[in-house]
Design an enzyme around this catalytic site. Structure first.
Site, PDB file in Angstrom:
ATOM      1  N   ASP A   1      73.577  81.916  65.736  1.00  0.00           N
ATOM      2  CA  ASP A   1      73.083  80.556  65.534  1.00  0.00           C
ATOM      3  C   ASP A   1      72.059  80.587  64.403  1.00  0.00           C
ATOM      4  OD1 ASP A   1      72.329  77.838  66.099  1.00  0.00           O
ATOM      5  OD2 ASP A   1      72.928  78.187  68.174  1.00  0.00           O
TER       6      ASP A   1
ATOM      7  N   ASP B   1      72.541  75.003  62.831  1.00  0.00           N
ATOM      8  CA  ASP B   1      71.780  73.940  63.492  1.00  0.00           C
ATOM      9  C   ASP B   1      71.485  72.774  62.540  1.00  0.00           C
ATOM     10  OD1 ASP B   1      70.259  73.488  66.057  1.00  0.00           O
ATOM     11  OD2 ASP B   1      68.588  73.269  64.652  1.00  0.00           O
TER      12      ASP B   1
ATOM     13  N   GLU C   1      76.305  71.761  62.868  1.00  0.00           N
ATOM     14  CA  GLU C   1      75.961  70.652  63.761  1.00  0.00           C
ATOM     15  C   GLU C   1      75.517  69.462  62.904  1.00  0.00           C
ATOM     16  OE1 GLU C   1      72.989  69.819  67.529  1.00  0.00           O
ATOM     17  OE2 GLU C   1      72.246  70.772  65.713  1.00  0.00           O
TER      18      GLU C   1
ATOM     19  N   HIS D   1      74.637  73.367  75.085  1.00  0.00           N
ATOM     20  CA  HIS D   1      73.312  73.512  75.695  1.00  0.00           C
ATOM     21  C   HIS D   1      72.450  72.248  75.558  1.00  0.00           C
ATOM     22  CE1 HIS D   1      72.892  74.140  71.473  1.00  0.00           C
ATOM     23  NE2 HIS D   1      71.579  74.026  71.574  1.00  0.00           N
ATOM     24  N   ASP D   2      72.918  71.266  74.784  1.00  0.00           N
ATOM     25  CA  ASP D   2      72.152  70.024  74.612  1.00  0.00           C
ATOM     26  C   ASP D   2      72.760  68.865  75.392  1.00  0.00           C
ATOM     27  OD1 ASP D   2      70.433  71.216  72.774  1.00  0.00           O
ATOM     28  OD2 ASP D   2      71.668  70.655  71.057  1.00  0.00           O
TER      29      ASP D   2
HETATM   30  C1  NOJ Z   1      69.943  71.208  67.807  1.00  0.00           C
HETATM   31  C2  NOJ Z   1      69.919  72.266  68.852  1.00  0.00           C
HETATM   32  O1  NOJ Z   1      71.189  72.378  69.417  1.00  0.00           O
HETATM   33  C3  NOJ Z   1      68.864  71.866  69.838  1.00  0.00           C
HETATM   34  O2  NOJ Z   1      68.917  72.635  71.012  1.00  0.00           O
HETATM   35  C4  NOJ Z   1      67.536  71.948  69.151  1.00  0.00           C
HETATM   36  O3  NOJ Z   1      66.540  71.479  70.011  1.00  0.00           O
HETATM   37  C5  NOJ Z   1      67.498  71.124  67.874  1.00  0.00           C
HETATM   38  N1  NOJ Z   1      68.698  71.244  67.087  1.00  0.00           N
HETATM   39  C6  NOJ Z   1      66.378  71.573  67.007  1.00  0.00           C
HETATM   40  O4  NOJ Z   1      66.642  72.842  66.498  1.00  0.00           O
END
Ligand code: NOJ
Length: 570
Positions: free
Chosen positions: A104, A210, A262, A337-338
């Site tokens: 990541d 990210d 992302e 995970h989000d």
């Molecule tokens: C996206 C990540 O998936 C998330 O977990 C994170 O809090 C934010 N970006 C900031 O890095």
């Protein structure tokens, strides 16, 4: 058409990805936190499941204000996870089994404990000052100090943090310990490239990157008129985003490496397509957020919204078509995970329907066009946290910052509504420890205290019992991934066609290879039985969540039990 399809083949299109959230996967030391040795001990489990690419959420040195998405050294492993020799060993174990390792890369921002930022904040003439985004304060009519503009942080409040030492604000789109890097500065871009090369040279096979579409900000930093996430229109796919992505893409190409970027907050799909179209040399694929926003209400994520199946159909169809018609590629994901657990969010996680719903998610996802991503625990149908959880069971900074805004001022009714939304959408839902077996703490740790509470349902939902049961959710995923590979021309490279678009219970789609081979996927998203008029004759049942055989689907109607899904070869 045939030869064009040939040219577009790629290893990362044919594989599937499994996301490991290291803190919650497997603890090998009894510390209560998962670690690399724990992941290594589960490599065979992943191989047997049939996934090909293992993506680790950040394992790098970090003060862990945002679970490692705040990195203080990109070349050092955070000690609770192990050290770099463990990464080498994991890489070898995966490579020996023909699997790949994806890391990541979090380079829109660093931790405020990174040496670059420590230097940057020392003085206005420090050589690292321009590595971050600093601006002088504004003052209102009464002489009060204000941030440079009205942009909002993704974790509540202003996106600017005041630093007394030099009387300036720095930009931080996430928490105050996550300052944004200044990608306008070529030295910053070079540093990001060096980090990539460091890990690619060490044998990593690619990166999940990210919030990669946030790296270029509109340099006039205007105030925003948006209601939610003010400012994102000025930095999501900002002016130089694609220029920077091409620089990353050139390095990735040298190594034939995989990348998934992302990309939240994008309203113009042409921007996303640019990032992945085969001829652009940017990224392999991206995560867009259209399915993730389906239940976000007028005031953002923690406000309620009811959505009809037709909305999901429109969105899936849109992305399947956009990518197929334009030589792009889909990253297929319903969890990470989000996000909350897919079974709880998209189907029904009540006791009667949970298992069928989890199997439906497997079949629904694995046969679409794109690379499937499975988030740890998804393959056994892990659910959201129980409704009874108290606020002190929640750990996530995003959810807790939100709660802190209301907990002292809101009335009881509002607070109860918020708690309902947290249980539905907090990131904590995905972060509970992996449920390996029915021993205490679900086999995640030998210590009495995991860093985060284990979901109470681990005795009913765990990997050990499902690996043993041939009709489990786990085996539904395993079979679906196997069939996807066996019929590559249909499922990897074939076209997508929505079927029976008007139906408000059934989500059905066809996949068709360039040689005419085809398959039909039928998913009953409702809790009622449906006799579905089948438009075609099937040759083979590829996967059925209800144990159906060919005889059951040869009539003019397919009888689908509540939440049942079936994949048929035509
Ligand atoms: C996206 C990540 O998936 C998330 O977990 C994170 O809090 C934010 N970006 C900031 O890095």
């Amino acid at each position: 058409m045939g030869s064009q399809v040939e040219q577009l083949r790629a290893w990362w299109k044919e594989g599937s990805v499994y996301q490991v959230y290291p803190a919650s996967f497997q603890d090998s030391t009894g510390s209560g936190v998962g670690d690399l040795k724990g992941i290594i001990s589960r490599v065979d489990y992943l191989k047997d499941l049939g996934v090909d690419i293992v993506w680790l959420s950040p394992i790098f040195q970090s003060p862990q204000h945002d679970m490692g998405y705040d990195i203080s050294d990109y070349r050092v492993i955070d000690p609770p996870y192990g050290d770099i020799s463990d990464v080498d060993l994991l890489r070898d174990k995966l490579h020996e089994r023909g699997m790949k390792l994806v890391l990541d890369l979090v380079m829109n921002h660093t931790s405020d404990q990174h040496e670059w930022f420590k230097e940057s904040r020392k003085s206005k003439d420090n050589p690292y000052r321009d590595w971050y985004i600093w601006k002088p304060p504004k003052y209102d009519a009464d002489g009060n100090r204000c941030p440079p503009n009205n942009w909002q942080s993704h974790f509540q409040g202003s996106a600017w943090e005041y630093d007394e030492a030099t009387d300036e604000y720095f930009l931080r789109l996430f928490c105050k310990e996550q300052p944004d890097l200044n990608w306008e500065n070529p030295a910053v871009r070079k540093a990001a490239h060096d980090v990539m090369r460091f890990w690619l040279d060490r044998g990593a096979d690619g990166f999940r990157i990210d919030v990669i579409n946030f790296i270029s900000k509109d340099q006039s930093f205007p105030d925003s008129n948006q209601q939610v996430l003010r400012g994102s229109e000025y930095y999501a796919c900002g002016p130089r985003c694609h220029e920077y992505l091409k620089e990353l893409g050139a390095i990735l190409k040298e190594y034939d490496a995989f990348s998934v970027g992302e990309m939240p907050c994008v309203h113009d799909e042409r921007e996303l397509l640019k990032a992945v179209a085969a001829d652009r040399g940017e990224l392999s694929m991206i995560f867009h957020f259209e399915f993730m926003d389906v239940d976000h209400g007028a005031n953002g994520k923690f406000s309620p919204k009811v959505w009809p199946l037709s909305e999901l159909k429109t969105k899936v169809n849109k992305w399947q078509r956009i990518m197929y018609d334009n030589n792009g590629w889909n990253a297929l994901y319903l969890e990470n995970h989000d996000q909350p657990r897919a079974v709880s969010r998209f189907v029904h996680d009540d006791p009667e329907n949970r298992e069928a719903s989890a199997k439906l998610i497997a079949i629904f996802l694995a046969f679409q066009a794109g690379t499937p991503f499975i988030y740890q625990g998804q393959e056994i149908g892990m659910t959201n946290v129980p409704k009874e959880w108290e606020m002190n069971d929640y750990k996530d900074i995003d959810c807790l910052n939100h709660w802190n805004l209301y907990k002292d001022s809101a009335d009881e009714n509002t607070k109860a509504l918020l708690k309902t939304e947290y249980q539905k959408k907090s990131r904590d839902n995905a972060r509970t420890p992996m449920q390996w077996d029915d021993s205490p703490q679900a086999g995640f740790t030998t210590s009495g205290t995991p860093w985060m509470r284990v979901n109470d349902n681990y005795k009913q939902i765990n990997a050990a019992s499902q690996v043993k049961a041939p009709d489990s959710v786990y085996h539904t995923y395993r079979r679906a991934l196997e069939k996807r590979k066996e019929h590559k021309d249909v499922f990897v490279y074939g076209d997508f066609e929505l079927v029976d678009e008007e139906n408000d219970k059934i989500f059905a789609y066809k996949r068709v290879a360039s040689n005419g081979d085809a398959a039909l996927i039928v998913c009953n998203f409702s809790k009622s039985e449906v006799a579905w008029p089948s438009p075609v004759k099937a040759k083979e049942v590829l996967v059925s969540s209800d144990g159906k055989k060919l005889d059951h689907v040869t009539g003019d109607r397919i009888r689908l039990a509540p939440c049942e899904a079936i994949a048929l070869l035509l």
